[in-house]
Design a protein around this motif. Structure first.
Motif, PDB file in Angstrom:
ATOM      1  N   GLY A 109     -45.965   6.415 -21.478  1.00 43.30           N
ATOM      2  CA  GLY A 109     -47.162   6.154 -20.743  1.00 43.30           C
ATOM      3  C   GLY A 109     -47.272   7.414 -19.992  1.00 43.30           C
ATOM      4  N   LEU A 110     -48.526   7.941 -19.476  1.00 50.18           N
ATOM      5  CA  LEU A 110     -49.054   9.138 -18.937  1.00 50.18           C
ATOM      6  C   LEU A 110     -48.068   9.351 -17.554  1.00 50.18           C
ATOM      7  N   GLY A 111     -48.226   8.260 -17.030  1.00 48.11           N
ATOM      8  CA  GLY A 111     -47.293   8.416 -15.608  1.00 48.11           C
ATOM      9  C   GLY A 111     -45.941   8.749 -15.761  1.00 48.11           C
ATOM     10  N   LEU A 129     -53.335  18.592 -17.011  1.00 49.80           N
ATOM     11  CA  LEU A 129     -54.612  18.851 -17.875  1.00 49.80           C
ATOM     12  C   LEU A 129     -54.288  17.860 -18.923  1.00 49.80           C
ATOM     13  N   LEU A 130     -55.117  17.282 -19.681  1.00 49.05           N
ATOM     14  CA  LEU A 130     -55.116  16.275 -21.002  1.00 49.05           C
ATOM     15  C   LEU A 130     -55.930  17.194 -21.912  1.00 49.05           C
ATOM     16  N   GLY A 131     -55.101  17.385 -23.148  1.00 52.30           N
ATOM     17  CA  GLY A 131     -55.654  18.306 -24.141  1.00 52.30           C
ATOM     18  C   GLY A 131     -56.638  17.712 -24.931  1.00 52.30           C
ATOM     19  N   ASP A 132     -57.068  16.307 -24.887  1.00 53.82           N
ATOM     20  CA  ASP A 132     -58.164  15.884 -25.632  1.00 53.82           C
ATOM     21  C   ASP A 132     -59.086  16.008 -24.969  1.00 53.82           C
ATOM     22  N   ASP A 133     -59.337  16.237 -23.902  1.00 54.16           N
ATOM     23  CA  ASP A 133     -60.575  16.675 -22.915  1.00 54.16           C
ATOM     24  C   ASP A 133     -60.767  18.120 -23.082  1.00 54.16           C
ATOM     25  N   ILE A 134     -61.617  18.607 -23.908  1.00 56.00           N
ATOM     26  CA  ILE A 134     -61.935  20.029 -24.038  1.00 56.00           C
ATOM     27  C   ILE A 134     -63.299  20.459 -23.222  1.00 56.00           C
ATOM     28  N   VAL A 190     -59.371   2.174 -11.288  1.00 55.06           N
ATOM     29  CA  VAL A 190     -59.076   1.053 -12.257  1.00 55.06           C
ATOM     30  C   VAL A 190     -59.063   1.615 -13.686  1.00 55.06           C
ATOM     31  N   GLU A 191     -57.800   1.191 -14.451  1.00 53.61           N
ATOM     32  CA  GLU A 191     -57.753   2.037 -15.844  1.00 53.61           C
ATOM     33  C   GLU A 191     -58.400   0.976 -16.680  1.00 53.61           C
ATOM     34  N   LYS A 192     -59.410   1.621 -17.440  1.00 52.10           N
ATOM     35  CA  LYS A 192     -60.041   1.109 -18.556  1.00 52.10           C
ATOM     36  C   LYS A 192     -60.455  -0.490 -18.469  1.00 52.10           C
ATOM     37  N   PRO A 193     -61.397  -0.555 -17.464  1.00 48.68           N
ATOM     38  CA  PRO A 193     -62.004  -1.901 -17.130  1.00 48.68           C
ATOM     39  C   PRO A 193     -62.973  -2.324 -18.045  1.00 48.68           C
ATOM     40  N   ALA A 203     -66.169   8.103 -14.432  1.00 47.44           N
ATOM     41  CA  ALA A 203     -65.137   7.973 -15.350  1.00 47.44           C
ATOM     42  C   ALA A 203     -64.099   9.170 -14.907  1.00 47.44           C
ATOM     43  N   VAL A 204     -62.826   8.914 -14.898  1.00 49.18           N
ATOM     44  CA  VAL A 204     -61.794   9.979 -14.941  1.00 49.18           C
ATOM     45  C   VAL A 204     -61.669  10.691 -16.109  1.00 49.18           C
ATOM     46  N   ILE A 205     -61.812  11.996 -16.048  1.00 47.74           N
ATOM     47  CA  ILE A 205     -61.467  13.176 -17.152  1.00 47.74           C
ATOM     48  C   ILE A 205     -60.484  13.775 -16.953  1.00 47.74           C
ATOM     49  N   GLY A 206     -59.719  14.196 -17.854  1.00 46.95           N
ATOM     50  CA  GLY A 206     -58.364  14.994 -17.936  1.00 46.95           C
ATOM     51  C   GLY A 206     -57.967  16.315 -17.180  1.00 46.95           C
ATOM     52  N   ARG A 207     -58.396  16.137 -15.997  1.00 49.31           N
ATOM     53  CA  ARG A 207     -58.120  17.154 -15.155  1.00 49.31           C
ATOM     54  C   ARG A 207     -57.865  16.819 -13.719  1.00 49.31           C
ATOM     55  N   TYR A 208     -56.439  17.199 -13.300  1.00 49.82           N
ATOM     56  CA  TYR A 208     -56.146  16.664 -11.888  1.00 49.82           C
ATOM     57  C   TYR A 208     -55.496  17.624 -10.907  1.00 49.82           C
ATOM     58  N   ILE A 209     -55.777  17.452  -9.828  1.00 48.06           N
ATOM     59  CA  ILE A 209     -54.847  18.237  -8.843  1.00 48.06           C
ATOM     60  C   ILE A 209     -54.067  17.335  -8.052  1.00 48.06           C
ATOM     61  N   ILE A 229     -45.678   3.322 -17.551  1.00 50.27           N
ATOM     62  CA  ILE A 229     -46.087   3.728 -16.394  1.00 50.27           C
ATOM     63  C   ILE A 229     -47.378   4.319 -16.508  1.00 50.27           C
ATOM     64  N   GLN A 230     -48.409   3.690 -15.845  1.00 50.76           N
ATOM     65  CA  GLN A 230     -49.682   4.440 -15.942  1.00 50.76           C
ATOM     66  C   GLN A 230     -49.897   5.275 -14.734  1.00 50.76           C
ATOM     67  N   LEU A 231     -50.535   6.489 -15.177  1.00 48.33           N
ATOM     68  CA  LEU A 231     -50.974   7.400 -14.158  1.00 48.33           C
ATOM     69  C   LEU A 231     -51.641   6.748 -12.995  1.00 48.33           C
ATOM     70  N   THR A 232     -52.672   6.121 -13.616  1.00 44.69           N
ATOM     71  CA  THR A 232     -53.598   5.580 -12.639  1.00 44.69           C
ATOM     72  C   THR A 232     -53.263   4.661 -11.771  1.00 44.69           C
ATOM     73  N   ALA A 233     -52.079   3.790 -12.194  1.00 43.17           N
ATOM     74  CA  ALA A 233     -51.512   3.033 -10.963  1.00 43.17           C
ATOM     75  C   ALA A 233     -50.850   3.810  -9.839  1.00 43.17           C
TER      76      ALA A 233
HETATM   77  C1  G1P Z   1     -56.235   8.801 -19.951  1.00 44.12           C
HETATM   78  C2  G1P Z   1     -56.213   8.174 -18.471  1.00 44.12           C
HETATM   79  C3  G1P Z   1     -57.567   7.779 -18.271  1.00 44.12           C
HETATM   80  C4  G1P Z   1     -58.598   8.747 -18.305  1.00 44.12           C
HETATM   81  C5  G1P Z   1     -58.653   9.500 -19.683  1.00 44.12           C
HETATM   82  C6  G1P Z   1     -59.347  10.841 -19.685  1.00 44.12           C
HETATM   83  O1  G1P Z   1     -56.465   7.808 -20.971  1.00 44.12           O
HETATM   84  O2  G1P Z   1     -55.267   7.148 -18.554  1.00 44.12           O
HETATM   85  O3  G1P Z   1     -57.575   7.189 -17.084  1.00 44.12           O
HETATM   86  O4  G1P Z   1     -59.869   8.437 -18.021  1.00 44.12           O
HETATM   87  O5  G1P Z   1     -57.175   9.911 -20.110  1.00 44.12           O
HETATM   88  O6  G1P Z   1     -59.337  11.419 -20.906  1.00 44.12           O
HETATM   89  P1  G1P Z   1     -56.393   8.029 -22.471  1.00 44.12           P
HETATM   90  O7  G1P Z   1     -57.361   8.623 -23.062  1.00 44.12           O
HETATM   91  O8  G1P Z   1     -55.012   8.758 -22.985  1.00 44.12           O
HETATM   92  O9  G1P Z   1     -56.063   6.635 -23.242  1.00 44.12           O
END
Ligand code: G1P
Length: 289
Positions: A109-111, A129-134, A190-193, A203-209, A229-233
């Motif tokens: 998991g991300l966490g 930074l999450l690479g899927d979000d450009i 909440v993760e993926k409600p 929605a949370v996008i993949g950039r965090y401080i 282990i979820q980051l959201t938790a």
């Molecule tokens: C992850 C996070 C999610 C966030 C998303 C953003 O999910 O767990 O909270 O909204 O990135 O891209 P994933 O896309 O890895 O399933």
């Protein structure tokens, strides 16, 4: 206030959504036009003032390390052929900043991935930074916008974007104490409600401080149904202990982690290119679909 110097990039994911392209090469290396996706995000981090990038990798991700390393033979060849522009481009990639690699041995998991960076980060706030979000921006880079909110508040900051309810269940979603045009105060996540259970449309996008308190919380957080282990938790616990803000960044975000989003990004980055953007636009306009 401590400066944000380090950024964590979790890149251990298997990229199953892009099979077979990702059977033997990392999804982070898929190119948007002519640059691997991960490089766009690394450049955003550096343009935002990041000095050290910590990549959490796994098996089969060596191409990422090679990409940000020197390429001696290639450099030699380009020098001999007097291709100086290409030579500079190749050298610039490895000179961008310091890269640190840490292996995430199991996909938990991300966490869990972020927890691997605990010692490398130490007692200072850092970026993720999450690479899927450009995120394309012709002004202030998205991460820099989050850093500005951190500098104003001294608190953790998460990138958020308004998403139609029909798509909200693909994201972490924030519950807000208040909301303004460009920011919000977060009181829960909440993760993926399910669509009807989402506490907002942000929605949370993949950039965090994040403040380093997150490590201690992630170490003790309850694992989800799949044992991850979820980051959201961890974030949910963090915002109960410390202030946390959402930054409604400006810029265009592409979900390049799925095929349609990746294609949209490819088309739009292609259209923005000076050398052939106009020709490409004409080609698309003339398509008789
Ligand atoms: C992850 C996070 C999610 C966030 C998303 C953003 O999910 O767990 O909270 O909204 O990135 O891209 P994933 O896309 O890895 O399933």
């Amino acid at each position: 206030m401590k400066k944000i110097r380090k950024a964590v990039f979790p890149v251990a994911g298997l990229g199953t959504r892009f099979l077979p392209a990702t059977k033997a090469s990392p999804k982070e290396m898929l190119p948007l036009v002519d640059k691997p996706m991960i490089q766009y995000v690394v450049e955003e981090a550096i343009a935002s003032g990041i000095e050290e990038i910590i990549l959490i990798t796994g098996r089969g991700k060596n191409a990422i390390e090679d990409h940000f390393d020197n390429a001696i033979e290639l450099e030699q060849l380009l020098k001999e052929k007097n291709k100086l522009e290409e030579l500079k481009m190749i050298k610039d990639i490895s000179d961008m900043c310091d890269f640190v690699y840490i292996r995430q041995k199991e996909p938990l998991g991300l966490g869990h991935a972020i927890l691997r960076a605990k010692n490398a980060i130490g007692p200072e706030p850092f970026a993720v930074l999450l690479g899927d979000d450009i995120i394309y921006s012709d002004g202030v880079p998205a991460l820099k916008q989050l850093i500005t909110v951190y500098e104003e508040t001294g608190s953790s900051v998460i990138a958020v974007e308004k998403i139609p309810r029909s798509k909200i269940s693909s994201y972490g979603v924030v519950d807000t104490e208040w909301e303004k045009d460009d920011s919000c105060k977060i009181r829960g996540l909440v993760e993926k409600p399910a669509e009807d259970k989402a506490p907002s449309e942000l929605a949370v996008i993949g950039r965090y401080i994040l403040t380093p308190k997150i490590f201690e919380l992630l170490e003790n957080v309850e694992r989800d149904k799949s044992g991850e282990i979820q980051l959201t938790a961890g974030l949910n616990e963090l915002c109960a202990l410390e202030d946390m803000y959402g930054c409604k960044f400006s810029g265009k975000r592409y979900d390049a982690g799925n095929k349609l989003g990746f294609l949209m990004a490819t088309v739009e980055y292609g259209l923005r290119r000076k050398e052939f953007g106009d020709e490409f636009r004409n080609y698309i306009k003339a398509l008789n679909l």
